[in-house]
Design a protein around this motif. Structure first.
Motif, PDB file in Angstrom:
ATOM      1  N   THR A  42       0.858  -1.187   0.000  1.00 41.80           N
ATOM      2  CA  THR A  42       0.000   0.000   0.000  1.00 41.80           C
ATOM      3  C   THR A  42       0.889   1.229   0.000  1.00 41.80           C
ATOM      4  N   PRO A  43       0.671   2.183  -0.900  1.00 40.11           N
ATOM      5  CA  PRO A  43       1.538   3.363  -0.956  1.00 40.11           C
ATOM      6  C   PRO A  43       1.588   4.077   0.384  1.00 40.11           C
ATOM      7  N   GLY A  44       2.766   4.472   0.790  1.00 40.88           N
ATOM      8  CA  GLY A  44       2.947   5.168   2.043  1.00 40.88           C
ATOM      9  C   GLY A  44       4.388   5.096   2.480  1.00 40.88           C
ATOM     10  N   CYS A  45       4.660   5.636   3.681  1.00 37.98           N
ATOM     11  CA  CYS A  45       6.026   5.694   4.199  1.00 37.98           C
ATOM     12  C   CYS A  45       6.168   4.976   5.524  1.00 37.98           C
ATOM     13  N   SER A  46       5.194   4.173   5.889  1.00 43.12           N
ATOM     14  CA  SER A  46       5.290   3.394   7.122  1.00 43.12           C
ATOM     15  C   SER A  46       6.280   2.255   6.922  1.00 43.12           C
ATOM     16  N   SER A  47       6.641   1.598   8.009  1.00 41.39           N
ATOM     17  CA  SER A  47       7.552   0.458   7.913  1.00 41.39           C
ATOM     18  C   SER A  47       6.940  -0.661   7.081  1.00 41.39           C
ATOM     19  N   ALA A  48       5.610  -0.807   7.151  1.00 40.15           N
ATOM     20  CA  ALA A  48       4.947  -1.841   6.348  1.00 40.15           C
ATOM     21  C   ALA A  48       5.061  -1.538   4.866  1.00 40.15           C
ATOM     22  N   SER A  49       4.891  -0.248   4.517  1.00 39.53           N
ATOM     23  CA  SER A  49       4.997   0.132   3.107  1.00 39.53           C
ATOM     24  C   SER A  49       6.431   0.042   2.620  1.00 39.53           C
ATOM     25  N   SER A  50       7.370   0.506   3.437  1.00 39.04           N
ATOM     26  CA  SER A  50       8.763   0.522   3.003  1.00 39.04           C
ATOM     27  C   SER A  50       9.335  -0.876   2.855  1.00 39.04           C
ATOM     28  N   GLY A  51       8.686  -1.879   3.471  1.00 38.04           N
ATOM     29  CA  GLY A  51       9.169  -3.245   3.368  1.00 38.04           C
ATOM     30  C   GLY A  51       8.397  -4.103   2.399  1.00 38.04           C
ATOM     31  N   ALA A  52       7.479  -3.490   1.645  1.00 39.35           N
ATOM     32  CA  ALA A  52       6.581  -4.252   0.775  1.00 39.35           C
ATOM     33  C   ALA A  52       7.182  -4.414  -0.615  1.00 39.35           C
ATOM     34  N   TRP A  53       8.109  -5.347  -0.756  1.00 37.41           N
ATOM     35  CA  TRP A  53       8.796  -5.564  -2.024  1.00 37.41           C
ATOM     36  C   TRP A  53       8.766  -7.044  -2.372  1.00 37.41           C
ATOM     37  N   THR A  54       8.710  -7.324  -3.672  1.00 29.03           N
ATOM     38  CA  THR A  54       8.672  -8.694  -4.149  1.00 29.03           C
ATOM     39  C   THR A  54       9.660  -8.858  -5.303  1.00 29.03           C
ATOM     40  N   SER A  55      10.078 -10.072  -5.541  1.00 31.29           N
ATOM     41  CA  SER A  55      10.962 -10.352  -6.670  1.00 31.29           C
ATOM     42  C   SER A  55      10.190 -10.619  -7.956  1.00 31.29           C
TER      43      SER A  55
END
Length: 423
Positions: free
Chosen positions: A278-291
């Motif tokens: 989800t777009p944003g700057c929280s730790s959840a957003s900053s860690g939301a990456w996939t290969s």
């Protein structure tokens, strides 16, 4: 002086049809696809904007007298280690301009991409294929960087994207266009991305194309690929690579996507990561990456096929044509602010930057901040000007050239001052 690309080739494609394709793509993709965009956030501020005559005049003068580059669109500016700037362009005119300011119908060449070097107030040389001893010829292709195999120049071309220097090598993103596909009657379809590497040279040979790497090509009539590298941002130990889906069935036009690679990762060949949160700057957003590129999720919609993302005093600024559907005029420039590279959501603060006063049939597009000549919240902005009456681009060479603005971005604290003008 014009630099030749190694192992270059030419096609007999008519240059007027090529520029017509640009105009049709700009009109269709920037007007028709705004109708169903998600409702944007309201404007929360308006920038102070004025034309920058010094930068305008520099390119007008060079286009008139160089005998090489006489106009182009899609300007992208790369700050070079030499202290100068390499200006990259998409479709470009090449050749002499008459004393009356017109281009010849027989001795004007076309290139799908070119570059012009700038330093200390002077433009030149132009980077494109060399003309013959008789000069440029209508119908010949003088493109600087051709698509890599197996994408033959008889069918494919490369259109200008952004670039970044990573581990001493310039990585330039190009949009791969297939002229055998014609969505909605367009001259070509964007089907993928080519990342071209350039070795940094010395002296007057500032860049030398080395090789192209193809990224995620979807070459079919019904595909809707993400075109990567429309804008890049280097911050926090990563190179962020912004992309857009330029077709998307018209449902939510121009969704914005994001990938990243560690600094040095382009040179090392590291795998990309794709934002899927989800777009944003929280730790959840900053860690939301996939290969998985297929799992990437859009940050927002309503951007354009050409835009910039810039760190301005710690605020991340997405400058784009207004394809939000709010004003109905994609020739306008708007800016969205975020506190981090993943923060550009549909609710991001939205600022009005520029509403050009255009005559009927004129087009303004591909707004970009030029950071090396900006000063904090006072930024230099480049954009492209074109017309649907392409005969006017021959009779009036001044139209199809970059334009510049001095912009004071609202709501950004910290450093601000006059932009750097060419001496």
């Amino acid at each position: 002086m014009i630099r030749r690309k190694r192992q270059s080739s030419r096609s007999g494609r008519n240059w007027l049809a090529a520029l017509l394709a640009v105009a049709v793509l700009v009109i269709g993709a920037r007007l028709a696809q705004t109708q169903q965009a998600a409702k944007p956030s309201p404007f929360v501020g308006t920038a102070q904007t004025r034309p920058d005559a010094a930068w305008d005049n520099l390119f007008q003068y060079y286009g008139n007298v160089s005998g090489a580059w006489s106009g182009g669109d899609g300007a992208q500016a790369l700050a070079m280690p030499s202290g100068g700037t390499m200006w990259f362009f998409s479709d470009s005119y090449l050749g002499q301009v008459s004393a009356l300011g017109s281009r010849s119908q027989t001795t004007t060449g076309l290139a799908h991409n070119t570059a012009v070097y700038y330093q200390n107030g002077d433009l030149g040389p132009t980077y494109a294929q060399l003309p013959s001893i008789f000069g440029y010829v209508n119908g010949s292709d003088y493109t600087w960087v051709s698509p890599p195999p197996p994408y033959a120049t008889s069918q494919y071309e490369l259109i200008n994207g952004d670039q970044v220097i990573d581990d001493g090598i310039v990585y330039k993103f190009y949009q791969l266009a297939d002229r055998a596909l014609h969505p909605n009657g367009y001259q070509y379809k964007l089907v993928g991305t080519v990342v071209e590497s350039f070795w940094l040279g010395t002296g007057t040979v500032m860049l030398s194309p080395d090789s192209g790497t193809v990224v995620q090509v979807e070459d079919s009539a019904g595909s809707d690929p993400v075109i990567w590298g429309v804008a890049t941002l280097r911050v926090g130990g990563y190179v962020y690579i912004y992309g857009v889906k330029p077709y998307n069935g018209g449902s939510q036009p121009y969704p914005l996507y994001l990938a990243r690679v560690p600094a040095g990762g382009l040179a090392a060949g590291d795998a990309w990561q794709y934002f899927d949160g989800t777009p944003g700057c929280s730790s959840a957003s900053s860690g939301a990456w996939t290969s998985s590129p297929q799992s990437a999720k859009a940050l927002r919609t309503g951007v354009s096929a050409g835009f910039s993302v810039t760190d301005v005093n710690g605020t991340y600024v997405l400058l784009t044509s207004d394809n939000s559907g709010a004003t109905g005029d994609p020739s306008d420039a708007v800016a969205y602010y975020a506190k981090c590279p993943t923060g550009f959501s549909q609710d991001s603060p939205r600022y009005q930057v520029f509403q050009p006063k255009l005559a009927i049939g004129y087009l303004a597009y591909e707004y970009r901040i030029v950071p090396q000549y900006s000063s904090g919240a006072d930024v230099l902005v480049s954009y492209s000007l074109n017309t649907t009456d392409l005969g006017m681009n021959l009779t009036n060479s001044s139209i199809y050239r970059p334009r510049f603005l001095d912009v004071r971005l609202p709501g950004i604290k910290g450093k601000a001052g006059p932009v750097t003008e060419p001496p």
